[in-house]
Design a protein around this motif. Sequence first.
Motif, PDB file in Angstrom:
ATOM      1  N   ARG A   1       4.056  -7.029 -10.056  1.00 48.40           N
ATOM      2  CA  ARG A   1       3.296  -5.862  -9.637  1.00 48.40           C
ATOM      3  C   ARG A   1       2.329  -6.267  -8.548  1.00 48.40           C
ATOM      4  N   PRO A   2       2.397  -5.607  -7.378  1.00 50.53           N
ATOM      5  CA  PRO A   2       1.537  -6.026  -6.280  1.00 50.53           C
ATOM      6  C   PRO A   2       0.084  -5.664  -6.521  1.00 50.53           C
ATOM      7  N   LEU A   3      -0.767  -6.237  -5.707  1.00 52.59           N
ATOM      8  CA  LEU A   3      -2.185  -5.920  -5.749  1.00 52.59           C
ATOM      9  C   LEU A   3      -2.410  -4.487  -5.269  1.00 52.59           C
ATOM     10  N   PRO A   4      -3.609  -3.942  -5.483  1.00 55.45           N
ATOM     11  CA  PRO A   4      -3.863  -2.563  -5.046  1.00 55.45           C
ATOM     12  C   PRO A   4      -3.710  -2.401  -3.533  1.00 55.45           C
ATOM     13  N   ILE A   5      -3.462  -1.165  -3.124  1.00 57.78           N
ATOM     14  CA  ILE A   5      -3.360  -0.808  -1.719  1.00 57.78           C
ATOM     15  C   ILE A   5      -4.729  -0.310  -1.253  1.00 57.78           C
ATOM     16  N   ALA A   6      -5.242  -0.875  -0.171  1.00 58.93           N
ATOM     17  CA  ALA A   6      -6.524  -0.445   0.388  1.00 58.93           C
ATOM     18  C   ALA A   6      -6.284   0.741   1.309  1.00 58.93           C
ATOM     19  N   VAL A   7      -6.922   1.864   1.019  1.00 58.08           N
ATOM     20  CA  VAL A   7      -6.752   3.101   1.781  1.00 58.08           C
ATOM     21  C   VAL A   7      -8.027   3.361   2.580  1.00 58.08           C
ATOM     22  N   ASP A   8      -7.865   3.481   3.894  1.00 53.75           N
ATOM     23  CA  ASP A   8      -8.975   3.827   4.772  1.00 53.75           C
ATOM     24  C   ASP A   8      -9.197   5.336   4.691  1.00 53.75           C
ATOM     25  N   THR A   9     -10.229   5.757   3.988  1.00 53.26           N
ATOM     26  CA  THR A   9     -10.476   7.190   3.786  1.00 53.26           C
ATOM     27  C   THR A   9     -11.189   7.851   4.960  1.00 53.26           C
ATOM     28  N   MET A  10     -11.667   7.078   5.927  1.00 56.22           N
ATOM     29  CA  MET A  10     -12.445   7.634   7.017  1.00 56.22           C
ATOM     30  C   MET A  10     -11.636   7.821   8.293  1.00 56.22           C
ATOM     31  N   GLY A  11     -10.377   7.425   8.319  1.00 57.62           N
ATOM     32  CA  GLY A  11      -9.556   7.539   9.511  1.00 57.62           C
ATOM     33  C   GLY A  11      -8.646   8.753   9.458  1.00 57.62           C
TER      34      GLY A  11
ATOM     35  N   HIS B   1     -10.477  -7.206   5.289  1.00 59.63           N
ATOM     36  CA  HIS B   1     -11.180  -8.289   4.597  1.00 59.63           C
ATOM     37  C   HIS B   1     -10.749  -8.365   3.129  1.00 59.63           C
ATOM     38  N   LEU B   2     -10.494  -7.231   2.512  1.00 61.63           N
ATOM     39  CA  LEU B   2     -10.006  -7.242   1.127  1.00 61.63           C
ATOM     40  C   LEU B   2      -8.633  -7.908   1.034  1.00 61.63           C
ATOM     41  N   ILE B   3      -7.788  -7.683   2.029  1.00 61.36           N
ATOM     42  CA  ILE B   3      -6.469  -8.323   2.016  1.00 61.36           C
ATOM     43  C   ILE B   3      -6.621  -9.836   2.150  1.00 61.36           C
ATOM     44  N   LYS B   4      -7.500 -10.283   3.043  1.00 56.70           N
ATOM     45  CA  LYS B   4      -7.693 -11.721   3.219  1.00 56.70           C
ATOM     46  C   LYS B   4      -8.275 -12.361   1.970  1.00 56.70           C
ATOM     47  N   GLN B   5      -9.102 -11.623   1.234  1.00 59.66           N
ATOM     48  CA  GLN B   5      -9.691 -12.160   0.008  1.00 59.66           C
ATOM     49  C   GLN B   5      -8.717 -12.154  -1.166  1.00 59.66           C
ATOM     50  N   GLY B   6      -7.556 -11.539  -1.004  1.00 58.87           N
ATOM     51  CA  GLY B   6      -6.623 -11.454  -2.104  1.00 58.87           C
ATOM     52  C   GLY B   6      -6.930 -10.352  -3.086  1.00 58.87           C
ATOM     53  N   ARG B   7      -7.715  -9.355  -2.668  1.00 55.02           N
ATOM     54  CA  ARG B   7      -8.067  -8.233  -3.546  1.00 55.02           C
ATOM     55  C   ARG B   7      -7.257  -6.983  -3.234  1.00 55.02           C
ATOM     56  N   ALA B   8      -6.452  -7.028  -2.192  1.00 49.59           N
ATOM     57  CA  ALA B   8      -5.560  -5.923  -1.825  1.00 49.59           C
ATOM     58  C   ALA B   8      -4.318  -6.506  -1.192  1.00 49.59           C
ATOM     59  N   SER B   9      -3.224  -5.771  -1.278  1.00 49.50           N
ATOM     60  CA  SER B   9      -1.953  -6.264  -0.759  1.00 49.50           C
ATOM     61  C   SER B   9      -1.540  -5.595   0.532  1.00 49.50           C
ATOM     62  N   ALA B  10      -2.114  -4.449   0.877  1.00 48.68           N
ATOM     63  CA  ALA B  10      -1.714  -3.722   2.080  1.00 48.68           C
ATOM     64  C   ALA B  10      -2.825  -2.763   2.470  1.00 48.68           C
ATOM     65  N   LEU B  11      -2.728  -2.272   3.700  1.00 46.62           N
ATOM     66  CA  LEU B  11      -3.691  -1.319   4.255  1.00 46.62           C
ATOM     67  C   LEU B  11      -2.957  -0.071   4.686  1.00 46.62           C
ATOM     68  N   VAL B  12      -3.520   1.088   4.365  1.00 51.21           N
ATOM     69  CA  VAL B  12      -3.012   2.380   4.822  1.00 51.21           C
ATOM     70  C   VAL B  12      -4.133   3.074   5.566  1.00 51.21           C
ATOM     71  N   SER B  13      -3.862   3.474   6.820  1.00 46.60           N
ATOM     72  CA  SER B  13      -4.878   4.123   7.629  1.00 46.60           C
ATOM     73  C   SER B  13      -4.224   5.151   8.529  1.00 46.60           C
ATOM     74  N   ALA B  14      -4.909   6.289   8.709  1.00 51.04           N
ATOM     75  CA  ALA B  14      -4.485   7.323   9.646  1.00 51.04           C
ATOM     76  C   ALA B  14      -5.419   7.375  10.839  1.00 51.04           C
ATOM     77  N   GLY B  15      -6.151   6.301  11.081  1.00 52.62           N
ATOM     78  CA  GLY B  15      -7.089   6.253  12.174  1.00 52.62           C
ATOM     79  C   GLY B  15      -6.412   6.042  13.511  1.00 52.62           C
TER      80      GLY B  15
END
Length: 458
Positions: free
Chosen positions: A77-87, A163-177
């Motif tokens: 199971r992958p790490l959580p996905i980091a979602v950019d809510t401001m973009g 930064h969360l991905i580099k720290q190993g706290r997230a596995s991917a980034l989703v952004s609509a910015g």
Amino acid sequence: MTGTGEPSRPVTPRPAEPGPPERAPAAPRTAPSSTGPSGTGPSGGAPPRTSPAPPRPAPPPGSTAPRPAPRRPATVRPLPIAVDTMGGDHAPEEIIAGAVAAVREHGVRLVLVGRAARIRRELDLHGVLGTIPIVNADEALDMGEGALASWRKPRSSIAIACHLIKQGRASALVSAGSTAGVVATSRLRLKGQQGVMRPAIAVALPTRPRPTILLDAGATADVKPEGLVQFAALGTAYAQILLGVDRPSVGLLNIGAEAGKGNKLTKRAHELLATGSHGIEFAGNVEGHDLLSGRVDVVVADGFTGNVALKAVEGTVATAFAEIRDAMTSTPAARMGALLQRRRLQDLRDRLDPDTYGGGVLLGLNGTVVIAHGASRARAITSACDLAHRLAAGRIVERIREQVAATRTSRFGRWTHGERDGDRPADKPADRPGEKVPEVPSPAADTVPDRTEPPAGH
């Protein structure tokens, strides 16, 4: 009676003597059987000997012996996905609504990055307050900002997500910015993979029987022929996960199908791909009218050509749908016919709708980045979160690393990412003992504090 005159005693079975190396070991004891009185069973003295199993009969000539089914590797199971809510044009309402739908419908683990107070209000409206972690970010990249915004706003929501991905706290980034801002920030924070000269944006085109991958769709406008070969490697790894094809076919976008057509870039790239020594299933040149024909699984082009082709396809599909809608609503008879075909038309609309595919994927970095359209609504964000989850579960970064390694011959090995554009590959904190790594405290309630600046140079 024995020879010494002593009364007879029941014979106690003696432990079996170790035999020579070629003898089979004694079989384990079982319940007494009907052969006991003859002295060969458990009640008759010595333990029974086991006969070797008869050899398996050879398969008849001309037939294929059945092979055991391959064992599927355990799914991690992958790490959580980091979602950019401001973009995005409709942030944060539509972004958070799509993220909540991804959690409910697909079971995707998420962490929302943005202004914590605003995120909490939206989560409270959806009735999920306290169930999705939040990381506060004070800054956000505006839709009109370009690549330099990544330097001006080091605490933006996209930078914190990377930064969360580099720290190993997230596995991917989703952004609509902003696409330029997302690409520049991701390249600055995540760095390119070792050996990858330039990243590429891969998008899915609505073809049959399965989608076609087009890359690059705008990340790198000017590339070398070796860069197009690496784009083919990136697209191959991406198609293996997204399409489930072991050896996807790759075509080079050109002005003609013949090998001698095109400019210097495409001619040289065709020569390199046609050698067949890079683990790429090259199918030759493809033209513009082949983009939606499904002739190949992956279409490779430089970022300038790919972006023009993508915008041309999007405009064509939008115009065709507008014409169909006008024709279906022009007369009462036409509206009745459209009503009878509403399910088929709905399927066609879903297949051609960009929101179905989630967005483009920035390939070649030390992390997975999904870039949704700036005007994305909740449905598109849900698809983007699901896409990021599938790519992280399929270990897209490792797949790309293996595929690119196959293309690094003596010619390709001249440049690495760090030697090519001045950016060195991302190192682990343990590889830089002189640098102090900031510690991020554990999550408190629904908010994960992240007030520590990233290390210098990241």
